[in-house]
Design an enzyme around this catalytic site. Structure first.
Site, PDB file in Angstrom:
ATOM      1  N   TYR A 172      15.813  30.745   5.308  1.00 32.36           N
ATOM      2  CA  TYR A 172      14.640  31.477   5.814  1.00 32.36           C
ATOM      3  C   TYR A 172      14.761  31.730   7.311  1.00 32.36           C
ATOM      4  O   TYR A 172      15.190  30.857   8.071  1.00 32.36           O
ATOM      5  CB  TYR A 172      13.363  30.683   5.549  1.00 32.36           C
ATOM      6  CG  TYR A 172      12.904  30.728   4.114  1.00 32.36           C
ATOM      7  CD1 TYR A 172      12.496  31.923   3.530  1.00 32.36           C
ATOM      8  CD2 TYR A 172      12.861  29.570   3.358  1.00 32.36           C
ATOM      9  CE1 TYR A 172      12.063  31.956   2.210  1.00 32.36           C
ATOM     10  CE2 TYR A 172      12.423  29.585   2.043  1.00 32.36           C
ATOM     11  CZ  TYR A 172      12.030  30.786   1.473  1.00 32.36           C
ATOM     12  OH  TYR A 172      11.597  30.817   0.175  1.00 32.36           O
ATOM     13  N   LYS A 177       0.842  -1.203   0.000  1.00 30.60           N
ATOM     14  CA  LYS A 177       0.000   0.000   0.000  1.00 30.60           C
ATOM     15  C   LYS A 177       0.878   1.255   0.000  1.00 30.60           C
ATOM     16  O   LYS A 177       2.078   1.176   0.279  1.00 30.60           O
ATOM     17  CB  LYS A 177      -0.913  -0.011   1.232  1.00 30.60           C
ATOM     18  CG  LYS A 177      -0.182  -0.018   2.560  1.00 30.60           C
ATOM     19  CD  LYS A 177      -1.136  -0.296   3.730  1.00 30.60           C
ATOM     20  CE  LYS A 177      -0.379  -0.369   5.048  1.00 30.60           C
ATOM     21  NZ  LYS A 177      -1.256  -0.807   6.161  1.00 30.60           N
TER      22      LYS A 177
END
Ligand SMILES: *Cc1c(COP(=O)(O)O)cnc(C)c1O
Length: 371
Positions: free
Chosen positions: A263, A42
């Protein structure tokens, strides 16, 4: 050659299919003859690539594949997988039709869903909730009535009876044994009515550490990828990590005391150093919170990730190390395990590889010896 094949090195997940095969065999070696091995692929095989991994797992001896969603089952069928596919998640009536359309087996977890299945037919596994508290019937008597109802519905193939364990990855916990006892109390009499039912409960952790849970089939996900369900060293279980995540050094610049990087000026150099810029970021699945907390390896030497991880780039303090432009930067691999990265982020290895985005180019290797 496909002219649009991605030859970029900026964010590459190299998946060693030989390791996948070896892990399937390592799990298989623990199982009694006749126990089915269901490889759980999955979520794009936990980020590793459902189709190549699923095919390899089947080649290496897995008996069937499991996925979470109907789209995941369809993708495997479209890729030519002919083996049984079990969809583990809940489905809407529309999704049930699609599941039947690609001959996938489904989980019946409620009376309402059983009525849909009775209409459409299909191959089914009935789920008892023995303590996970997600899908599954809580009441064993109601689950038995549901089995009888399905057994009398034309077109319905009763394949299995299942449950799912909540604490198999916590070695000290007794709850997994309690859940197994509840499951056995339900299935012992049920087996007399439906002797062909395949009983299954174990995920990777239970398969490895709780032999009594293996029953007729095990559903193994994380271990197939060579990752440790207990968040320690996969080698403890004879498992080999299959995935290596790399980028490269795109720029190197000198940094003097007071210079900031990234940043928010989250990093300010306190000494003279050198900063390497690496073109991989949180949009690739390298979590932002690794800034100031993570490490990478360049030529087997580890260096800290500094400042903030941005969307497409991050920065590494390489000090005086001999690092050159274009050098490979390993974010996950022999020098930095998924378990280590997960530990630094306060999460589990599952979330790390599932979080690798589509932008990361998957490459498939067959380097590990195929014993
Ligand atoms: C995901 C899943 C598994 C596989 O779990 P791992 O811990 O990765 O082995 C097994 N069973 C169910 C129902 C699942 O949802």
């Amino acid at each position: 050659m496909n002219p649009r094949a991605d030859t970029s090195h900026r964010a590459v997940a190299a998946v060693d299919l030989g390791a996948i095969a070896a892990n399937v065999r390592a799990v298989r070696a623990r199982l009694r003859t006749g126990v089915f091995l269901c490889a759980v692929v999955k979520a794009n095989a936990y980020g590793h690539g459902a189709l190549p991994v699923g095919r390899e797992a089947l080649r290496a001896g897995a008996d069937l594949l499991a996925v979470a969603t109907v789209a995941e089952a369809e993708l495997l069928r479209e890729g030519g997988v002919g083996a049984s596919i079990l969809i583990l998640g809940p489905l809407t009536p529309e999704e049930l039709e699609r599941a039947n359309g690609c001959s996938a087996e489904v989980v019946v977890w409620s009376d309402a869903f059983a009525r849909h299945v009775a209409r459409t037919g299909g191959r089914v596994h009935v789920k008892l909730d023995t303590g996970m508290g997600r899908i599954g019937l809580r009441d064993p008597a109601a689950a038995t009535r549901l089995v009888r109802f399905l057994a009398n519905s034309g077109g319905v193939d009763l394949v299995g009876a299942m449950t799912h364990l909540a604490t198999a990855d916590q070695p000290g916990s007794s709850f997994a044994r309690e859940q197994l006892a509840r499951f056995k109390d339900w299935t012992d009499p049920l087996k007399e009515e439906e002797p062909g039912l395949l009983l299954h409960a174990a995920n990777s952790a239970a398969t490895l550490a709780l032999p009594a849970s293996r029953l007729d089939m095990v559903r193994v996900g994380i271990a197939i990828y060579g990752l440790d369900p207990f968040q320690n060293d996969p080698e403890d279980w004879g498992l080999a990590p299959a995935l290596r995540l790399t980028s490269y050094v795109a720029d190197i610049k000198a940094c003097e005391p007071g210079d900031s990087v990234g940043y928010g000026q989250a990093f300010v150099a306190r000494r003279s150093t050198r900063i390497a810029t690496v073109p991989i970021g949180y949009a690739d699945g390298v979590r932002r919170s690794l800034g100031g907390r993570g490490v990478v390896a360049i030529a087997d030497q580890r260096h800290p990730i500094i400042g903030r991880v941005s969307m497409d780039m991050l920065a590494v303090d390489i000090g005086a190390a001999e690092v050159g432009l274009g050098d490979t930067v390993e974010l996950i691999g022999p020098s930095v395990s998924v378990e280590e990265m997960a530990g630094r982020l306060d999460t589990i290895n599952y979330e790390i590889t599932c979080g690798l985005s589509q932008r990361v180019v998957r490459r498939y290797l067959e380097t590990t010896s195929r014993r």
